[in-house]
Design a protein around this motif. Sequence first.
Motif, mmCIF file in Angstrom:
data_model
loop_
_atom_site.group_PDB
_atom_site.id
_atom_site.type_symbol
_atom_site.label_atom_id
_atom_site.label_comp_id
_atom_site.label_asym_id
_atom_site.label_seq_id
_atom_site.Cartn_x
_atom_site.Cartn_y
_atom_site.Cartn_z
ATOM 1 N N UNK A 179 -43.696 13.561 35.340
ATOM 2 C CA UNK A 179 -43.393 13.632 36.765
ATOM 3 C C UNK A 179 -42.660 14.938 37.058
ATOM 4 N N UNK A 180 -43.099 15.651 38.081
ATOM 5 C CA UNK A 180 -42.476 16.919 38.437
ATOM 6 C C UNK A 180 -41.647 16.771 39.704
ATOM 7 N N UNK A 181 -40.611 17.612 39.811
ATOM 8 C CA UNK A 181 -39.804 17.719 41.020
ATOM 9 C C UNK A 181 -40.065 19.082 41.636
ATOM 10 N N UNK A 182 -40.005 19.153 42.965
ATOM 11 C CA UNK A 182 -40.270 20.401 43.667
ATOM 12 C C UNK A 182 -39.048 20.848 44.436
ATOM 13 N N UNK A 183 -38.765 22.150 44.360
ATOM 14 C CA UNK A 183 -37.633 22.742 45.068
ATOM 15 C C UNK A 183 -38.119 23.995 45.778
ATOM 16 N N UNK A 184 -37.753 24.146 47.045
ATOM 17 C CA UNK A 184 -38.065 25.372 47.781
ATOM 18 C C UNK A 184 -36.966 26.399 47.464
ATOM 19 N N UNK A 185 -37.346 27.471 46.803
ATOM 20 C CA UNK A 185 -36.407 28.500 46.352
ATOM 21 C C UNK A 185 -36.419 29.664 47.340
ATOM 22 N N UNK A 186 -35.250 29.922 47.940
ATOM 23 C CA UNK A 186 -35.100 31.031 48.881
ATOM 24 C C UNK A 186 -34.025 31.947 48.319
ATOM 25 N N UNK A 187 -34.400 33.167 47.954
ATOM 26 C CA UNK A 187 -33.448 34.021 47.266
ATOM 27 C C UNK A 187 -33.685 35.488 47.580
ATOM 28 N N UNK A 188 -32.694 36.303 47.241
ATOM 29 C CA UNK A 188 -32.781 37.756 47.315
ATOM 30 C C UNK A 188 -32.333 38.302 45.959
ATOM 31 N N UNK A 189 -33.047 39.337 45.489
ATOM 32 C CA UNK A 189 -32.707 39.959 44.218
ATOM 33 C C UNK A 189 -32.270 41.400 44.448
ATOM 34 N N UNK A 190 -31.345 41.888 43.597
ATOM 35 C CA UNK A 190 -30.757 43.213 43.790
ATOM 36 C C UNK A 190 -30.656 43.942 42.460
ATOM 37 N N UNK A 191 -30.747 45.258 42.556
ATOM 38 C CA UNK A 191 -30.565 46.124 41.398
ATOM 39 C C UNK A 191 -29.078 46.357 41.202
ATOM 40 N N UNK A 192 -28.634 46.249 39.955
ATOM 41 C CA UNK A 192 -27.235 46.525 39.614
ATOM 42 C C UNK A 192 -27.197 47.478 38.427
ATOM 43 N N UNK A 193 -26.226 48.332 38.355
ATOM 44 C CA UNK A 193 -26.041 49.117 37.128
ATOM 45 C C UNK A 193 -25.569 48.203 36.013
ATOM 46 N N UNK A 194 -25.826 48.597 34.768
ATOM 47 C CA UNK A 194 -25.345 47.800 33.641
ATOM 48 C C UNK A 194 -23.835 47.678 33.720
ATOM 49 N N UNK A 195 -23.315 46.452 33.665
ATOM 50 C CA UNK A 195 -21.866 46.246 33.733
ATOM 51 C C UNK A 195 -21.534 44.958 33.016
ATOM 52 N N UNK A 196 -20.339 44.853 32.442
ATOM 53 C CA UNK A 196 -19.980 43.677 31.676
ATOM 54 C C UNK A 196 -19.597 42.487 32.533
ATOM 55 N N UNK A 197 -19.434 42.660 33.861
ATOM 56 C CA UNK A 197 -19.010 41.547 34.701
ATOM 57 C C UNK A 197 -17.552 41.685 35.064
ATOM 58 N N UNK A 198 -17.046 40.725 35.781
ATOM 59 C CA UNK A 198 -15.687 40.828 36.313
ATOM 60 C C UNK A 198 -14.707 39.981 35.562
ATOM 61 N N UNK A 199 -13.532 39.889 36.132
ATOM 62 C CA UNK A 199 -12.465 39.135 35.503
ATOM 63 C C UNK A 199 -12.717 37.639 35.663
ATOM 64 N N UNK A 200 -12.135 36.840 34.760
ATOM 65 C CA UNK A 200 -12.296 35.394 34.819
ATOM 66 C C UNK A 200 -11.681 34.849 36.101
ATOM 67 N N UNK A 201 -12.355 33.858 36.679
ATOM 68 C CA UNK A 201 -11.820 33.209 37.859
ATOM 69 C C UNK A 201 -12.226 33.855 39.158
ATOM 70 N N UNK A 202 -12.970 34.946 39.137
ATOM 71 C CA UNK A 202 -13.373 35.616 40.367
ATOM 72 C C UNK A 202 -14.782 36.122 40.246
ATOM 73 N N UNK A 203 -15.290 36.756 41.270
ATOM 74 C CA UNK A 203 -16.651 37.275 41.207
ATOM 75 C C UNK A 203 -16.749 38.442 40.243
ATOM 76 N N UNK A 204 -17.937 38.698 39.693
ATOM 77 C CA UNK A 204 -18.097 39.849 38.812
ATOM 78 C C UNK A 204 -17.702 41.143 39.524
ATOM 79 N N UNK A 205 -17.243 42.099 38.708
ATOM 80 C CA UNK A 205 -16.705 43.338 39.282
ATOM 81 C C UNK A 205 -17.746 44.095 40.089
ATOM 82 N N UNK A 206 -19.033 43.927 39.755
ATOM 83 C CA UNK A 206 -20.067 44.690 40.438
ATOM 84 C C UNK A 206 -20.330 44.185 41.850
ATOM 85 N N UNK A 207 -19.791 43.035 42.203
ATOM 86 C CA UNK A 207 -20.068 42.435 43.505
ATOM 87 C C UNK A 207 -18.858 42.511 44.414
ATOM 88 N N UNK A 208 -19.085 42.646 45.719
ATOM 89 C CA UNK A 208 -17.965 42.690 46.654
ATOM 90 C C UNK A 208 -17.409 41.291 46.904
#
Length: 511
Positions: free
Chosen positions: A1-30
Amino acid sequence: MTDTLREVERKYVLPDSPGGAAGGPPAALPDLTGVPGVAEARAGGTVTLDAVYHDTADLRLAADQVTLRRREGGHDAGWHLKFPVAPGVRDELHAPLSAELPDELAALVRSRTRGAGLAPVVRLVTSRTVTRLLGKGGRPLVDLAVDDVRAERLGDRLTVTSWTEAEAELAPGADPDVLRRVDKRLRRAGLVGAPSPSKLARALAETGPPAPPREDSPPPRTAGDHLLAHLREQVEAIRALDPAVRRGLPDSVHRLRVAARRLRSVLRTYGSLLDRDATRPVEAELRHLGAALAADRDTEVLTGHLRERIAALPAPLLLGPVEARLRLWSAARGAHARDLSLATLDGDRHLALLEALAALLADLPLRGAAAKKPRKPLAKALAKEYRRLAGRVDHALALPPGDERDLALHAARKAAKRVRYAAQAAAPGIGRPAARFAQRVKKVQRLLGEHQDAVVARAALRELAVQAHAAGEPSFTWGLLYAGEDARARACERELPRVWRTVAKRGAPAG
Protein backbone atom coordinates in the motif's frame (compact mmCIF):
# COMPACT_ATOMS: atom_id res chain seq x y z
CA MET A 1 0.00 0.00 0.00
CA THR A 2 1.37 3.41 -0.96
CA ASP A 3 0.81 6.83 0.59
CA THR A 4 0.78 10.02 -1.47
CA LEU A 5 2.08 13.44 -0.45
CA ARG A 6 1.97 16.66 -2.47
CA GLU A 7 5.51 18.07 -2.20
CA VAL A 8 5.87 21.84 -2.62
CA GLU A 9 9.44 23.04 -2.27
CA ARG A 10 12.16 25.43 -3.39
CA LYS A 11 15.81 24.46 -3.82
CA TYR A 12 18.83 26.78 -3.53
CA VAL A 13 22.52 26.76 -4.29
CA LEU A 14 24.80 27.11 -1.26
CA PRO A 15 28.57 27.26 -0.99
CA ASP A 16 30.18 24.33 0.79
CA SER A 17 29.85 25.00 4.52
CA PRO A 18 29.90 22.89 7.68
CA GLY A 19 26.59 24.29 9.00
CA GLY A 20 25.78 26.45 11.97
CA ALA A 21 25.91 26.29 15.70
CA ALA A 22 23.80 23.79 17.66
CA GLY A 23 20.33 24.96 18.57
CA GLY A 24 19.95 27.44 15.71
CA PRO A 25 19.76 27.58 11.95
CA PRO A 26 22.84 26.68 9.90
CA ALA A 27 25.28 29.54 9.46
CA ALA A 28 24.65 29.70 5.71
CA LEU A 29 21.00 30.65 6.23
CA PRO A 30 19.54 33.94 7.45
CA ASP A 31 17.32 34.32 10.51
CA LEU A 32 13.76 33.68 9.30
CA THR A 33 11.82 34.46 12.45
CA GLY A 34 11.13 37.90 11.01
CA VAL A 35 9.18 36.47 8.11
CA PRO A 36 5.47 37.34 8.51
CA GLY A 37 3.62 34.39 10.00
CA VAL A 38 6.73 32.66 11.35
CA ALA A 39 6.76 32.67 15.14
CA GLU A 40 9.66 30.30 15.80
CA ALA A 41 12.57 28.56 14.09
CA ARG A 42 13.14 25.25 15.88
CA ALA A 43 16.24 23.12 15.28
CA GLY A 44 15.37 19.64 14.06
CA GLY A 45 18.81 18.04 14.28
CA THR A 46 20.88 16.25 11.66
CA VAL A 47 20.08 12.97 9.95
CA THR A 48 21.87 10.86 7.35
CA LEU A 49 19.83 9.77 4.33
CA ASP A 50 21.12 7.00 2.06
CA ALA A 51 19.18 6.81 -1.20
CA VAL A 52 19.71 4.66 -4.29
CA TYR A 53 17.94 5.91 -7.43
CA HIS A 54 16.70 3.45 -10.03
CA ASP A 55 16.20 4.03 -13.76
CA THR A 56 16.55 2.39 -17.13
CA ALA A 57 19.95 2.22 -18.80
CA ASP A 58 19.03 5.17 -21.04
CA LEU A 59 17.51 7.14 -18.11
CA ARG A 60 13.93 7.25 -19.35
CA LEU A 61 12.54 8.23 -15.94
CA ALA A 62 15.00 11.06 -15.44
CA ALA A 63 14.26 12.36 -18.93
CA ASP A 64 10.64 12.85 -17.81
CA GLN A 65 11.71 14.29 -14.42
CA VAL A 66 10.35 11.21 -12.63
CA THR A 67 12.43 9.90 -9.72
CA LEU A 68 12.34 6.44 -8.16
CA ARG A 69 14.50 5.75 -5.12
CA ARG A 70 14.98 3.37 -2.21
CA ARG A 71 16.00 5.39 0.83
CA GLU A 72 17.20 4.42 4.28
CA GLY A 73 17.32 6.85 7.18
CA GLY A 74 14.97 9.58 8.29
CA HIS A 75 11.32 9.31 9.29
CA ASP A 76 10.11 8.13 5.88
CA ALA A 77 12.52 5.35 4.94
CA GLY A 78 11.21 3.26 2.07
CA TRP A 79 10.57 3.44 -1.67
CA HIS A 80 9.72 6.91 -3.02
CA LEU A 81 8.31 7.69 -6.46
CA LYS A 82 7.92 11.34 -7.51
CA PHE A 83 5.94 12.72 -10.44
CA PRO A 84 6.24 16.35 -11.58
CA VAL A 85 3.05 18.40 -11.23
CA ALA A 86 4.33 21.96 -11.77
CA PRO A 87 7.65 23.78 -11.22
CA GLY A 88 8.58 23.14 -7.59
CA VAL A 89 5.57 20.82 -7.06
CA ARG A 90 5.66 17.03 -7.16
CA ASP A 91 3.45 14.16 -6.07
CA GLU A 92 5.49 11.83 -3.88
CA LEU A 93 4.32 8.26 -3.35
CA HIS A 94 5.73 6.21 -0.47
CA ALA A 95 5.92 2.43 -0.07
CA PRO A 96 7.44 0.53 2.86
CA LEU A 97 11.12 -0.34 2.80
CA SER A 98 11.73 -3.67 1.06
CA ALA A 99 14.50 -5.37 -0.86
CA GLU A 100 12.62 -5.35 -4.17
CA LEU A 101 10.67 -2.62 -5.93
CA PRO A 102 6.97 -2.96 -4.99
CA ASP A 103 4.77 -4.08 -7.87
CA GLU A 104 2.48 -1.07 -7.41
CA LEU A 105 5.30 1.38 -8.02
CA ALA A 106 6.66 -0.67 -10.92
CA ALA A 107 3.25 -0.40 -12.59
CA LEU A 108 3.21 3.39 -12.14
CA VAL A 109 6.43 3.85 -14.15
CA ARG A 110 5.56 1.30 -16.84
CA SER A 111 4.43 3.92 -19.38
CA ARG A 112 7.86 5.56 -19.11
CA THR A 113 10.09 2.47 -18.95
CA ARG A 114 8.09 0.66 -21.69
CA GLY A 115 9.37 -2.71 -20.53
CA ALA A 116 13.03 -1.73 -20.15
CA GLY A 117 14.67 -3.02 -16.97
CA LEU A 118 15.27 -0.86 -13.92
CA ALA A 119 18.61 -0.83 -12.13
CA PRO A 120 20.47 1.36 -9.59
CA VAL A 121 22.06 4.35 -11.35
CA VAL A 122 22.93 6.86 -8.60
CA ARG A 123 23.51 6.70 -4.84
CA LEU A 124 23.07 9.88 -2.81
CA VAL A 125 24.28 10.05 0.78
CA THR A 126 22.97 13.23 2.35
CA SER A 127 23.73 14.75 5.73
CA ARG A 128 20.63 16.86 6.36
CA THR A 129 20.36 19.57 9.01
CA VAL A 130 16.77 20.62 9.50
CA THR A 131 15.18 23.75 10.90
CA ARG A 132 11.39 23.77 11.25
CA LEU A 133 9.62 27.10 10.90
CA LEU A 134 6.54 27.22 13.12
CA GLY A 135 3.54 29.51 13.32
CA LYS A 136 1.38 30.44 16.28
CA GLY A 137 0.67 27.52 18.56
CA GLY A 138 3.58 25.56 17.13
CA ARG A 139 1.86 24.85 13.81
CA PRO A 140 4.41 23.57 11.23
CA LEU A 141 4.84 25.91 8.27
CA VAL A 142 8.08 25.17 6.40
CA ASP A 143 10.89 22.67 6.82
CA LEU A 144 14.22 24.28 5.97
CA ALA A 145 17.10 21.91 5.31
CA VAL A 146 20.77 22.30 4.52
CA ASP A 147 22.00 19.19 2.69
CA ASP A 148 25.61 18.12 2.33
CA VAL A 149 25.36 15.71 -0.59
CA ARG A 150 27.74 13.02 -1.82
CA ALA A 151 26.67 11.53 -5.15
CA GLU A 152 28.00 8.29 -6.64
CA ARG A 153 27.30 7.32 -10.25
CA LEU A 154 26.87 3.54 -10.17
CA GLY A 155 27.85 1.15 -12.92
CA ASP A 156 31.04 -0.18 -14.43
CA ARG A 157 32.94 2.92 -13.37
CA LEU A 158 32.24 4.77 -10.10
CA THR A 159 32.13 8.57 -10.44
CA VAL A 160 31.74 10.80 -7.40
CA THR A 161 30.73 14.42 -6.88
CA SER A 162 29.56 16.47 -3.90
CA TRP A 163 27.87 19.77 -3.12
CA THR A 164 25.84 21.64 -0.52
CA GLU A 165 22.35 22.94 -1.13
CA ALA A 166 19.36 24.25 0.80
CA GLU A 167 15.72 23.23 0.51
CA ALA A 168 12.56 24.87 1.81
CA GLU A 169 9.53 22.55 1.81
CA LEU A 170 5.99 23.60 2.66
CA ALA A 171 4.46 21.61 5.53
CA PRO A 172 1.25 19.69 4.71
CA GLY A 173 -1.75 21.97 5.01
CA ALA A 174 0.31 25.16 5.41
CA ASP A 175 -0.44 28.34 3.46
CA PRO A 176 1.67 28.50 0.26
CA ASP A 177 2.11 32.26 0.85
CA VAL A 178 4.41 31.40 3.75
CA LEU A 179 6.75 29.54 1.40
CA ARG A 180 6.73 32.50 -1.00
CA ARG A 181 7.67 34.86 1.83
CA VAL A 182 10.45 32.52 2.99
CA ASP A 183 11.71 32.26 -0.59
CA LYS A 184 11.81 36.04 -0.89
CA ARG A 185 13.78 36.36 2.36
CA LEU A 186 16.29 33.70 1.33
CA ARG A 187 16.90 35.30 -2.06
CA ARG A 188 17.33 38.68 -0.45
CA ALA A 189 20.02 37.10 1.70
CA GLY A 190 21.90 36.01 -1.43
CA LEU A 191 20.71 32.46 -2.00
CA VAL A 192 20.17 31.52 -5.65
CA GLY A 193 17.62 29.10 -7.02
CA ALA A 194 19.11 25.71 -7.86
CA PRO A 195 19.59 25.20 -11.63
CA SER A 196 18.61 21.52 -11.39
CA PRO A 197 15.06 20.44 -10.53
CA SER A 198 16.31 17.68 -8.22
CA LYS A 199 19.40 16.22 -6.57
CA LEU A 200 19.25 13.33 -9.02
CA ALA A 201 19.32 15.67 -12.02
CA ARG A 202 22.37 17.45 -10.64
CA ALA A 203 24.12 14.18 -9.81
CA LEU A 204 23.54 12.87 -13.34
CA ALA A 205 24.72 16.12 -14.90
CA GLU A 206 27.94 16.21 -12.85
CA THR A 207 28.86 12.54 -13.20
CA GLY A 208 27.76 12.12 -16.86
CA PRO A 209 26.16 11.19 -19.04
CA PRO A 210 23.10 13.22 -17.99
CA ALA A 211 19.52 12.31 -18.75
CA PRO A 212 18.62 12.97 -22.39
CA PRO A 213 17.14 16.48 -22.65
CA ARG A 214 13.59 17.07 -23.76
CA GLU A 215 13.53 17.81 -27.45
CA ASP A 216 13.31 21.53 -28.14
CA SER A 217 12.23 21.44 -31.75
CA PRO A 218 12.65 24.55 -33.88
CA PRO A 219 9.48 26.48 -34.69
CA PRO A 220 7.40 24.36 -37.10
CA ARG A 221 7.64 25.52 -40.70
CA THR A 222 6.12 22.71 -42.76
CA ALA A 223 2.86 20.83 -42.50
CA GLY A 224 4.82 17.82 -41.25
CA ASP A 225 6.44 19.89 -38.51
CA HIS A 226 3.02 20.92 -37.22
CA LEU A 227 1.76 17.35 -37.21
CA LEU A 228 4.82 16.12 -35.34
CA ALA A 229 4.49 18.83 -32.69
CA HIS A 230 0.85 17.92 -32.06
CA LEU A 231 1.52 14.19 -32.03
CA ARG A 232 4.37 14.62 -29.56
CA GLU A 233 2.11 16.57 -27.21
CA GLN A 234 -0.55 13.86 -27.21
CA VAL A 235 1.93 10.99 -26.77
CA GLU A 236 3.45 12.76 -23.78
CA ALA A 237 -0.05 13.14 -22.35
CA ILE A 238 -0.69 9.39 -22.69
CA ARG A 239 2.56 8.57 -20.91
CA ALA A 240 1.78 10.97 -18.07
CA LEU A 241 -1.88 9.98 -17.69
CA ASP A 242 -1.24 6.22 -17.58
CA PRO A 243 -0.05 6.36 -13.94
CA ALA A 244 -2.75 8.92 -13.12
CA VAL A 245 -5.42 6.42 -14.21
CA ARG A 246 -3.78 3.71 -12.12
CA ARG A 247 -3.87 6.04 -9.11
CA GLY A 248 -7.52 6.83 -9.70
CA LEU A 249 -6.94 10.58 -10.03
CA PRO A 250 -10.03 12.66 -10.93
CA ASP A 251 -10.74 13.02 -14.65
CA SER A 252 -7.63 11.02 -15.58
CA VAL A 253 -9.53 8.39 -17.57
CA HIS A 254 -11.33 11.07 -19.56
CA ARG A 255 -8.12 12.96 -20.31
CA LEU A 256 -6.31 9.79 -21.39
CA ARG A 257 -9.16 8.91 -23.76
CA VAL A 258 -9.11 12.43 -25.18
CA ALA A 259 -5.36 12.21 -25.86
CA ALA A 260 -5.87 8.87 -27.63
CA ARG A 261 -8.75 10.30 -29.69
CA ARG A 262 -6.74 13.37 -30.65
CA LEU A 263 -3.95 11.14 -31.89
CA ARG A 264 -6.37 8.99 -33.87
CA SER A 265 -8.00 12.07 -35.36
CA VAL A 266 -4.72 13.48 -36.64
CA LEU A 267 -3.50 10.14 -37.99
CA ARG A 268 -6.76 9.61 -39.87
CA THR A 269 -7.54 13.14 -41.04
CA TYR A 270 -4.06 13.88 -42.30
CA GLY A 271 -3.52 10.56 -44.00
CA SER A 272 -2.58 12.42 -47.20
CA LEU A 273 0.51 13.69 -45.35
CA LEU A 274 1.37 10.43 -43.58
CA ASP A 275 2.10 6.89 -44.72
CA ARG A 276 -1.17 5.18 -43.82
CA ASP A 277 0.39 1.72 -44.01
CA ALA A 278 2.60 2.76 -41.09
CA THR A 279 0.02 4.69 -39.07
CA ARG A 280 -3.10 2.56 -39.55
CA PRO A 281 -2.00 -0.15 -37.04
CA VAL A 282 -1.26 2.56 -34.44
CA GLU A 283 -4.67 4.10 -35.04
CA ALA A 284 -6.31 0.72 -34.48
CA GLU A 285 -4.51 0.24 -31.16
CA LEU A 286 -5.48 3.73 -30.02
CA ARG A 287 -9.11 2.86 -30.80
CA HIS A 288 -8.77 -0.31 -28.70
CA LEU A 289 -7.32 1.68 -25.80
CA GLY A 290 -10.15 4.21 -25.87
CA ALA A 291 -12.79 1.49 -26.03
CA ALA A 292 -11.26 -0.38 -23.08
CA LEU A 293 -11.33 2.78 -20.95
CA ALA A 294 -14.81 3.83 -22.05
CA ALA A 295 -16.77 1.81 -19.50
CA ASP A 296 -14.85 3.31 -16.57
CA ARG A 297 -15.45 6.88 -17.70
CA ASP A 298 -19.02 6.32 -18.89
CA THR A 299 -20.07 4.77 -15.58
CA GLU A 300 -18.59 7.68 -13.64
CA VAL A 301 -20.32 10.33 -15.76
CA LEU A 302 -23.66 8.52 -15.98
CA THR A 303 -23.83 7.84 -12.25
CA GLY A 304 -23.12 11.48 -11.46
CA HIS A 305 -25.84 12.63 -13.85
CA LEU A 306 -28.46 10.25 -12.45
CA ARG A 307 -27.64 11.28 -8.90
CA GLU A 308 -28.25 14.90 -9.86
CA ARG A 309 -31.56 13.99 -11.49
CA ILE A 310 -32.69 12.03 -8.44
CA ALA A 311 -31.67 14.84 -6.07
CA ALA A 312 -33.76 17.30 -8.10
CA LEU A 313 -36.99 15.27 -7.75
CA PRO A 314 -39.54 16.22 -5.08
CA ALA A 315 -39.65 13.72 -2.23
CA PRO A 316 -43.18 12.46 -3.07
CA LEU A 317 -41.87 11.24 -6.45
CA LEU A 318 -39.09 9.13 -4.90
CA LEU A 319 -40.81 5.79 -4.46
CA GLY A 320 -38.74 2.92 -3.14
CA PRO A 321 -35.00 2.69 -2.31
CA VAL A 322 -34.00 4.69 -5.38
CA GLU A 323 -30.61 5.97 -4.16
CA ALA A 324 -29.61 2.58 -2.75
CA ARG A 325 -30.56 0.86 -6.01
CA LEU A 326 -28.42 3.33 -7.99
CA ARG A 327 -25.44 2.77 -5.64
CA LEU A 328 -25.62 -1.00 -6.12
CA TRP A 329 -25.93 -0.67 -9.88
CA SER A 330 -23.07 1.82 -10.11
CA ALA A 331 -20.75 -0.18 -7.80
CA ALA A 332 -21.22 -3.34 -9.85
CA ARG A 333 -20.55 -1.57 -13.16
CA GLY A 334 -17.75 0.57 -11.75
CA ALA A 335 -15.78 -2.33 -10.27
CA HIS A 336 -15.87 -4.24 -13.54
CA ALA A 337 -14.93 -1.13 -15.54
CA ARG A 338 -12.02 -0.33 -13.21
CA ASP A 339 -10.68 -3.88 -13.48
CA LEU A 340 -10.90 -3.71 -17.27
CA SER A 341 -9.03 -0.39 -17.38
CA LEU A 342 -6.18 -1.65 -15.22
CA ALA A 343 -5.96 -4.95 -17.08
CA THR A 344 -5.68 -3.00 -20.33
CA LEU A 345 -2.87 -0.79 -19.02
CA ASP A 346 -1.04 -3.84 -17.64
CA GLY A 347 -1.33 -5.82 -20.87
CA ASP A 348 1.32 -6.54 -23.47
CA ARG A 349 -0.84 -4.88 -26.10
CA HIS A 350 -0.65 -1.52 -24.32
CA LEU A 351 3.10 -1.89 -23.89
CA ALA A 352 3.43 -2.52 -27.61
CA LEU A 353 1.36 0.61 -28.31
CA LEU A 354 3.68 2.73 -26.15
CA GLU A 355 6.67 1.39 -28.07
CA ALA A 356 4.93 2.05 -31.38
CA LEU A 357 4.19 5.64 -30.36
CA ALA A 358 7.82 6.20 -29.38
CA ALA A 359 8.94 4.82 -32.73
CA LEU A 360 6.39 7.00 -34.53
CA LEU A 361 7.77 10.16 -32.96
CA ALA A 362 11.35 9.11 -33.63
CA ASP A 363 10.69 8.67 -37.35
CA LEU A 364 7.34 10.07 -38.42
CA PRO A 365 6.43 8.47 -41.79
CA LEU A 366 5.75 11.66 -43.75
CA ARG A 367 4.72 11.79 -47.39
CA GLY A 368 5.92 14.37 -49.89
CA ALA A 369 3.08 16.85 -49.29
CA ALA A 370 4.14 17.18 -45.64
CA ALA A 371 7.21 19.15 -46.73
CA LYS A 372 5.02 21.97 -48.05
CA LYS A 373 3.99 25.10 -46.19
CA PRO A 374 1.24 24.13 -43.76
CA ARG A 375 -1.85 26.09 -44.76
CA LYS A 376 -2.85 24.44 -48.03
CA PRO A 377 -2.25 20.73 -47.25
CA LEU A 378 -3.72 20.98 -43.74
CA ALA A 379 -6.81 22.87 -44.96
CA LYS A 380 -7.36 20.42 -47.82
CA ALA A 381 -7.31 17.42 -45.47
CA LEU A 382 -9.54 19.20 -42.96
CA ALA A 383 -12.09 20.07 -45.66
CA LYS A 384 -12.34 16.41 -46.65
CA GLU A 385 -13.08 15.43 -43.05
CA TYR A 386 -15.66 18.20 -42.79
CA ARG A 387 -17.49 16.89 -45.86
CA ARG A 388 -17.73 13.50 -44.17
CA LEU A 389 -19.25 15.15 -41.11
CA ALA A 390 -21.75 17.09 -43.22
CA GLY A 391 -22.89 13.89 -44.90
CA ARG A 392 -23.46 12.18 -41.56
CA VAL A 393 -25.43 15.10 -40.12
CA ASP A 394 -27.61 15.34 -43.23
CA HIS A 395 -28.24 11.59 -43.14
CA ALA A 396 -29.24 11.68 -39.47
CA LEU A 397 -31.58 14.61 -39.91
CA ALA A 398 -33.33 12.87 -42.81
CA LEU A 399 -34.28 9.88 -40.63
CA PRO A 400 -37.46 9.70 -38.54
CA PRO A 401 -37.08 9.67 -34.75
CA GLY A 402 -36.14 6.26 -33.41
CA ASP A 403 -33.24 3.88 -32.87
CA GLU A 404 -31.85 4.28 -36.38
CA ARG A 405 -31.66 8.06 -36.03
CA ASP A 406 -30.08 7.71 -32.58
CA LEU A 407 -27.32 5.57 -34.08
CA ALA A 408 -26.85 8.02 -36.96
CA LEU A 409 -26.60 10.96 -34.59
CA HIS A 410 -24.03 9.06 -32.53
CA ALA A 411 -21.97 8.50 -35.69
CA ALA A 412 -22.26 12.22 -36.48
CA ARG A 413 -21.08 13.04 -32.97
CA LYS A 414 -17.94 10.96 -33.42
CA ALA A 415 -17.31 12.63 -36.77
CA ALA A 416 -17.76 16.08 -35.21
CA LYS A 417 -15.29 15.23 -32.48
CA ARG A 418 -12.76 14.07 -35.06
CA VAL A 419 -13.18 17.26 -37.11
CA ARG A 420 -12.83 19.45 -34.03
CA TYR A 421 -9.63 17.73 -32.92
CA ALA A 422 -8.23 17.89 -36.43
CA ALA A 423 -9.01 21.61 -36.65
CA GLN A 424 -7.33 22.27 -33.31
CA ALA A 425 -4.25 20.40 -34.48
CA ALA A 426 -4.20 22.46 -37.69
CA ALA A 427 -4.80 25.83 -36.01
CA PRO A 428 -1.09 26.65 -35.43
CA GLY A 429 -0.45 26.10 -39.15
CA ILE A 430 -3.63 27.55 -40.65
CA GLY A 431 -4.25 30.31 -38.14
CA ARG A 432 -7.37 31.86 -36.65
CA PRO A 433 -9.86 30.51 -39.23
CA ALA A 434 -9.13 26.93 -38.10
CA ALA A 435 -9.47 27.86 -34.43
CA ARG A 436 -12.82 29.56 -35.07
CA PHE A 437 -13.97 26.60 -37.15
CA ALA A 438 -13.09 24.28 -34.26
CA GLN A 439 -15.23 26.39 -31.92
CA ARG A 440 -18.23 26.20 -34.26
CA VAL A 441 -17.89 22.43 -34.61
CA LYS A 442 -17.53 22.12 -30.83
CA LYS A 443 -21.08 23.46 -30.41
CA VAL A 444 -22.40 20.75 -32.71
CA GLN A 445 -20.35 18.12 -30.90
CA ARG A 446 -21.66 19.23 -27.51
CA LEU A 447 -25.27 19.08 -28.65
CA LEU A 448 -24.78 15.64 -30.19
CA GLY A 449 -22.94 14.58 -27.03
CA GLU A 450 -25.89 15.65 -24.88
CA HIS A 451 -28.18 13.65 -27.14
CA GLN A 452 -26.02 10.56 -26.82
CA ASP A 453 -25.83 10.99 -23.04
CA ALA A 454 -29.61 11.02 -22.92
CA VAL A 455 -29.79 7.89 -25.09
CA VAL A 456 -27.33 6.08 -22.81
CA ALA A 457 -29.17 7.29 -19.69
CA ARG A 458 -32.45 5.96 -21.08
CA ALA A 459 -30.95 2.50 -21.50
CA ALA A 460 -29.51 2.58 -17.97
CA LEU A 461 -32.80 3.75 -16.46
CA ARG A 462 -34.67 0.93 -18.18
CA GLU A 463 -32.14 -1.53 -16.75
CA LEU A 464 -32.59 -0.03 -13.27
CA ALA A 465 -36.37 -0.22 -13.61
CA VAL A 466 -36.17 -3.90 -14.55
CA GLN A 467 -33.90 -4.63 -11.56
CA ALA A 468 -36.19 -2.73 -9.21
CA HIS A 469 -39.27 -4.56 -10.50
CA ALA A 470 -37.55 -7.95 -10.12
CA ALA A 471 -36.68 -7.06 -6.50
CA GLY A 472 -40.28 -6.09 -5.73
CA GLU A 473 -39.50 -2.37 -5.59
CA PRO A 474 -41.58 0.39 -7.20
CA SER A 475 -40.34 1.33 -10.66
CA PHE A 476 -42.31 4.57 -10.94
CA THR A 477 -39.34 6.86 -10.28
CA TRP A 478 -37.19 5.13 -12.87
CA GLY A 479 -39.93 5.52 -15.45
CA LEU A 480 -40.28 9.20 -14.59
CA LEU A 481 -36.56 9.72 -15.05
CA TYR A 482 -36.67 7.77 -18.32
CA ALA A 483 -39.33 10.12 -19.66
CA GLY A 484 -37.15 13.09 -18.75
CA GLU A 485 -34.15 11.70 -20.63
CA ASP A 486 -36.32 10.92 -23.64
CA ALA A 487 -37.53 14.53 -23.68
CA ARG A 488 -33.94 15.74 -23.44
CA ALA A 489 -32.93 13.64 -26.46
CA ARG A 490 -35.81 14.93 -28.55
CA ALA A 491 -35.05 18.54 -27.60
CA CYS A 492 -31.49 18.06 -28.86
CA GLU A 493 -32.79 16.69 -32.15
CA ARG A 494 -35.02 19.73 -32.61
CA GLU A 495 -32.12 22.07 -31.86
CA LEU A 496 -29.60 20.39 -34.15
CA PRO A 497 -30.66 21.99 -37.50
CA ARG A 498 -30.19 25.49 -36.10
CA VAL A 499 -26.78 24.73 -34.56
CA TRP A 500 -25.60 22.88 -37.66
CA ARG A 501 -26.43 25.86 -39.89
CA THR A 502 -23.83 27.97 -38.03
CA VAL A 503 -21.20 25.47 -39.21
CA ALA A 504 -22.54 24.75 -42.68
CA LYS A 505 -22.91 28.45 -43.49
CA ARG A 506 -19.14 29.01 -43.40
CA GLY A 507 -17.80 25.52 -43.91
CA ALA A 508 -14.18 24.54 -43.33
CA PRO A 509 -11.33 27.08 -43.64
CA ALA A 510 -10.00 27.48 -47.16
CA GLY A 511 -6.45 26.72 -48.13
